[in-house]
Design a protein around this motif. Structure first.
Motif, PDB file in Angstrom:
ATOM      1  N   ALA A 145       0.812  -1.213   0.000  1.00  0.00           N
ATOM      2  CA  ALA A 145       0.000   0.000   0.000  1.00  0.00           C
ATOM      3  C   ALA A 145       0.848   1.266   0.000  1.00  0.00           C
ATOM      4  O   ALA A 145       0.337   2.341   0.274  1.00  0.00           O
ATOM      5  CB  ALA A 145      -0.930  -0.004   1.207  1.00  0.00           C
ATOM      6  N   ARG A 148       0.219   5.644  -1.992  1.00  0.00           N
ATOM      7  CA  ARG A 148      -1.090   5.944  -1.414  1.00  0.00           C
ATOM      8  C   ARG A 148      -2.090   6.465  -2.435  1.00  0.00           C
ATOM      9  O   ARG A 148      -3.283   6.478  -2.208  1.00  0.00           O
ATOM     10  CB  ARG A 148      -0.936   6.950  -0.275  1.00  0.00           C
ATOM     11  CG  ARG A 148      -0.511   6.300   1.001  1.00  0.00           C
ATOM     12  CD  ARG A 148      -0.184   7.327   2.045  1.00  0.00           C
ATOM     13  NE  ARG A 148       1.005   8.079   1.670  1.00  0.00           N
ATOM     14  CZ  ARG A 148       1.577   8.981   2.445  1.00  0.00           C
ATOM     15  NH1 ARG A 148       1.065   9.250   3.608  1.00  0.00           N
ATOM     16  NH2 ARG A 148       2.662   9.622   2.058  1.00  0.00           N
ATOM     17  N   PRO A 151      -5.482   3.340  -5.708  1.00  0.00           N
ATOM     18  CA  PRO A 151      -6.557   2.636  -4.990  1.00  0.00           C
ATOM     19  C   PRO A 151      -6.399   1.122  -5.043  1.00  0.00           C
ATOM     20  O   PRO A 151      -6.703   0.431  -4.066  1.00  0.00           O
ATOM     21  CB  PRO A 151      -7.833   3.073  -5.721  1.00  0.00           C
ATOM     22  CG  PRO A 151      -7.468   4.276  -6.495  1.00  0.00           C
ATOM     23  CD  PRO A 151      -6.019   4.192  -6.790  1.00  0.00           C
ATOM     24  N   ALA A 154      -4.105  -0.134  -2.232  1.00  0.00           N
ATOM     25  CA  ALA A 154      -4.734  -0.143  -0.911  1.00  0.00           C
ATOM     26  C   ALA A 154      -5.699  -1.316  -0.791  1.00  0.00           C
ATOM     27  O   ALA A 154      -5.726  -2.013   0.237  1.00  0.00           O
ATOM     28  CB  ALA A 154      -5.471   1.173  -0.680  1.00  0.00           C
ATOM     29  N   GLU A 155      -6.453  -1.551  -1.868  1.00  0.00           N
ATOM     30  CA  GLU A 155      -7.419  -2.652  -1.820  1.00  0.00           C
ATOM     31  C   GLU A 155      -6.716  -4.004  -1.707  1.00  0.00           C
ATOM     32  O   GLU A 155      -7.091  -4.850  -0.880  1.00  0.00           O
ATOM     33  CB  GLU A 155      -8.275  -2.604  -3.088  1.00  0.00           C
ATOM     34  CG  GLU A 155      -9.380  -3.610  -3.063  1.00  0.00           C
ATOM     35  CD  GLU A 155     -10.149  -3.613  -4.364  1.00  0.00           C
ATOM     36  OE1 GLU A 155     -10.289  -2.554  -4.974  1.00  0.00           O
ATOM     37  OE2 GLU A 155     -10.602  -4.695  -4.751  1.00  0.00           O
ATOM     38  N   MET A 158      -5.306  -4.434   1.757  1.00  0.00           N
ATOM     39  CA  MET A 158      -6.321  -4.702   2.773  1.00  0.00           C
ATOM     40  C   MET A 158      -6.783  -6.156   2.710  1.00  0.00           C
ATOM     41  O   MET A 158      -6.902  -6.831   3.739  1.00  0.00           O
ATOM     42  CB  MET A 158      -7.511  -3.767   2.547  1.00  0.00           C
ATOM     43  CG  MET A 158      -8.449  -3.672   3.720  1.00  0.00           C
ATOM     44  SD  MET A 158      -7.674  -2.787   5.077  1.00  0.00           S
ATOM     45  CE  MET A 158      -8.486  -3.529   6.468  1.00  0.00           C
TER      46      MET A 158
ATOM     47  N   LEU B  80      -6.618   0.765   6.738  1.00  0.00           N
ATOM     48  CA  LEU B  80      -8.025   1.167   6.744  1.00  0.00           C
ATOM     49  C   LEU B  80      -8.162   2.637   6.353  1.00  0.00           C
ATOM     50  O   LEU B  80      -9.037   3.008   5.559  1.00  0.00           O
ATOM     51  CB  LEU B  80      -8.597   0.928   8.139  1.00  0.00           C
ATOM     52  CG  LEU B  80     -10.097   1.022   8.282  1.00  0.00           C
ATOM     53  CD1 LEU B  80     -10.719  -0.207   7.670  1.00  0.00           C
ATOM     54  CD2 LEU B  80     -10.474   1.119   9.741  1.00  0.00           C
ATOM     55  N   VAL B  82      -6.044   4.356   4.532  1.00  0.00           N
ATOM     56  CA  VAL B  82      -5.727   4.502   3.105  1.00  0.00           C
ATOM     57  C   VAL B  82      -6.930   4.092   2.255  1.00  0.00           C
ATOM     58  O   VAL B  82      -7.287   4.772   1.289  1.00  0.00           O
ATOM     59  CB  VAL B  82      -4.483   3.662   2.748  1.00  0.00           C
ATOM     60  CG1 VAL B  82      -4.206   3.771   1.261  1.00  0.00           C
ATOM     61  CG2 VAL B  82      -3.290   4.123   3.527  1.00  0.00           C
ATOM     62  N   VAL B  83      -7.554   2.970   2.647  1.00  0.00           N
ATOM     63  CA  VAL B  83      -8.732   2.520   1.891  1.00  0.00           C
ATOM     64  C   VAL B  83      -9.834   3.573   1.973  1.00  0.00           C
ATOM     65  O   VAL B  83     -10.471   3.901   0.966  1.00  0.00           O
ATOM     66  CB  VAL B  83      -9.227   1.159   2.424  1.00  0.00           C
ATOM     67  CG1 VAL B  83     -10.594   0.829   1.867  1.00  0.00           C
ATOM     68  CG2 VAL B  83      -8.248   0.065   2.072  1.00  0.00           C
ATOM     69  N   ASN B  86      -9.288   6.511  -0.281  1.00  0.00           N
ATOM     70  CA  ASN B  86      -9.482   6.225  -1.692  1.00  0.00           C
ATOM     71  C   ASN B  86     -10.941   5.997  -2.048  1.00  0.00           C
ATOM     72  O   ASN B  86     -11.380   6.359  -3.123  1.00  0.00           O
ATOM     73  CB  ASN B  86      -8.663   4.992  -2.088  1.00  0.00           C
ATOM     74  CG  ASN B  86      -7.216   5.346  -2.363  1.00  0.00           C
ATOM     75  OD1 ASN B  86      -6.950   6.234  -3.152  1.00  0.00           O
ATOM     76  ND2 ASN B  86      -6.305   4.696  -1.683  1.00  0.00           N
TER      77      ASN B  86
END
Lengths: 485, 100
Positions: A145, A148, A151, A154-155, A158, B80, B82-83, B86
């Motif tokens: 991640a 930044r 997207p 990050a997904e 996660m 979390l 960062v998500v 976005n």
């Protein structure tokens, strides 16, 4: 006593010191350019590999109440992980610079990833293995991640984080069962306790949880779904890392935990691993065929390669395990060359996402296309390359164990794999470039010679070691014949 | 039989956490809580076995696990954030761009 034994952890200490130094650059000398962090990381990895190869980091033995093992296997895997990290650092910097991602934290996290791998390599107790694994995994979550603005990154991070943390918790829960059986975290004590209580329900539950967690970490079907997502979502330089160095930790974990610790229950985990291996070969290779995204393609093909590794490992016994270790080391360097080529293409300002982006590459950059060709041929298992010997040794082991049906299935899947690798080669060599007139070439910036030369050494190394395969194989056999726990 | 009771509590808590990860389809924060709960169940199990064996190593392991859990929570919450930046949401359903 401590002062002499401290060098048993010499590689871990050196890399740990290097990572702290890299972080200090960022904190104390904010105006210093990140290139100094890069150089520090490179030097600390190179020094560690050199000292390990020269054999001057501690004597063989089991140290600190079994917490740390220094044996030929740990040194071999440490060297492989160190060289792979060196290549990853060299390949990724031009791309990081071009995309404005070069920061000291990146190099710090790469070094802590390596540190986690080194700890797992020489883990002699359940606790050391767990701590090394978590250090590795936590560094990877952050790295995926690190861009930044992206997207997808990050997904992917996660998803990987939630599933990875669940797998770690399952592994830890299995460790409590093993601790309950043995009363100690030492793998040798655990092995003795398991041999004394064959087939107890506690053992079976522990084996099941351990296999689920390890299959996840290695990316074996049915716990593979994070692999293509992370390979696609992470920044290319991080995909290069995820696809190479952690595999060494995975095979070390299989060897230490299943091979040495739970060896007495090999009948139980052998069956589970065989199912996982067949499913990985089938699903990984068939789904790779339909991918148009090169990174997803390599992600699914990684699942297929894990199928090969587990096929050798599930046979049990030192022969199969040696073949699995050999295959993993070979795979790491093939994967490093393939992802390294894609990373350097992005550093040139080209896209390397889909098959179309690669078309006509042989005309734009013949050398880069040739290096990628070496990596892909080796991954496909074409004879003079190193990847061929890895597949051959695994298949020979499987046939020697009178599992001819499994061997035939694996060969069929290797043929399917050859199809999609050759499709990439066809796209590079025979398809016309995407936009005639070559706007890719016009926007291309030169790639630093240093990175290109190392990619060349890596790719041609696959060819040269394929012609002279004896050295690496005998190194693996030697390492596996002097195991300590 | 105190060992059995302690292990039963640990198993029930672990099962609740694991079920929470699969049943919960709404919120990422709840997923992070489930992960923490799993690690706490593991700690209970370590302490129970440690008391049964009369040794300390299981209880020392708890401190390591707690430390790792803290680091894991820090990284999980950072991800979390960062998500959320976005996607403007912490729903599980919104992170479906990548199709495993």
């Amino acid at each position: 006593m401590l002062s002499r034994d401290i060098w048993a952890a010499g590689s871990e200490i050196l890399i740990g010191a290097g990572s702290i130094l890299v972080l200090l650059f960022e904190v104390l000398a904010r105006r210093a350019r990140p290139v100094w962090a890069y150089r520090t990381a490179l030097v600390s990895v190179a020094v560690t590999v050199f000292l390990l190869a020269a054999g001057s980091l501690g004597r063989s033995g089991v140290f600190w109440h079994g917490g740390l093992v220094n044996d030929p296997l740990s040194r071999l895997l440490d060297i492989a992980a160190g060289v792979a990290t060196f290549l990853v650092l060299v390949y990724s910097r031009p791309q990081l610079v071009r995309h404005g991602l070069e920061r000291a934290e990146h190099y710090f996290l790469v070094l802590t990833t390596l540190l986690g791998v080194l700890v797992v390599d020489s883990g002699g107790s359940l606790l050391t293995l767990y701590l090394g694994l978590e250090l590795l995994a936590l560094s990877l979550y952050a790295l995926i991640a690190i861009d930044r603005r992206r997207p997808l990154g990050a997904e992917a991070a996660m998803k990987y984080f939630v599933l990875g943390a669940m797998a770690s918790a399952l592994l830890l829960y299995a460790f409590t069962f093993l601790y309950g059986l043995a009363g100690s975290f030492r793998l040798s004590v655990v092995a003795r306790a398991l041999a004394a209580h064959p087939g107890s329900p506690l053992t079976l539950a522990a084996v099941a949880f351990v296999v689920v967690a390890l299959a996840f970490k290695f990316g074996a079907v049915p716990l593979h779904f994070w692999v293509p997502d992370v390979y696609e979502g992470a920044p290319t330089a991080v995909t290069l890392l995820v696809g190479t160095v952690p595999e060494i930790a995975s095979i070390a974990l299989f060897m230490r935990l299943l091979g040495l610790g739970l060896g007495a229950a090999s009948g139980d985990w052998g069956v589970l691993l065989m199912v996982a291996s067949l499913l990985s070969l089938l699903v990984g290779n068939l789904l790779a065929v339909v991918q148009l995204n090169v990174r997803r393609l390599l992600g699914y093909s990684a699942v297929g390669h894990v199928g090969f590794i587990l096929l050798a490992f599930q046979l049990g016994g030192r022969g199969g395990e040696t073949a699995a270790v050999y295959y993993t080391i070979v795979y790491v360097f093939m994967s490093a060359a393939a992802f390294g080529g894609l990373t350097l293409l992005e550093a040139r300002g080209e896209k390397s996402t889909t098959l179309e982006d690669l078309s006509g590459l042989a005309r734009r950059d013949p050398w880069m296309a040739f290096f990628l060709l070496c990596a892909l041929f080796s991954l496909a298992g074409v004879p003079p390359f190193l990847g061929f010997w890895a597949k051959l040794i695994v298949l020979r082991r499987v046939i020697m164990a009178h599992e001819t049906g499994l061997a035939i299935f694996a060969v069929v899947m290797a043929v399917v794999a050859a199809y999609y690798y050759l499709r990439v080669v066809k796209s590079m060599y025979f398809d016309p470039p995407p936009a005639p007139g070559g706007d890719g070439a016009a926007a291309a910036a030169p790639v630093p010679v240093f990175s290109r030369v190392w990619l060349g050494i890596n790719a041609l190394g696959l060819l040269v070691l394929g012609i002279l395969p004896e050295g690496l194989w005998s190194a693996c056999r030697m390492a596996m014949s002097h195991l300590l726990r | 039989m105190p060992l059995f009771d302690d292990l039963a509590v640990s198993a029930v808590v672990f099962a609740i956490a694991l079920a929470g990860m699969f049943v919960n389809r709404k919120n990422l924060v709840v997923l992070l809580m489930c992960i923490e709960l799993m690690l706490l169940a593991v700690n209970t199990s370590f302490v129970a076995w440690s008391a049964w064996w009369g040794g300390l190593s299981g209880q020392v392991a708890v401190f390591f696990v707690l430390t790792v859990a803290a680091a894991e929570a820090a990284i999980g919450l950072a991800l979390l954030v960062v998500v959320f930046r976005n996607k403007r949401s912490v729903d599980v359903d919104t992170i479906d761009t990548l199709k495993g």
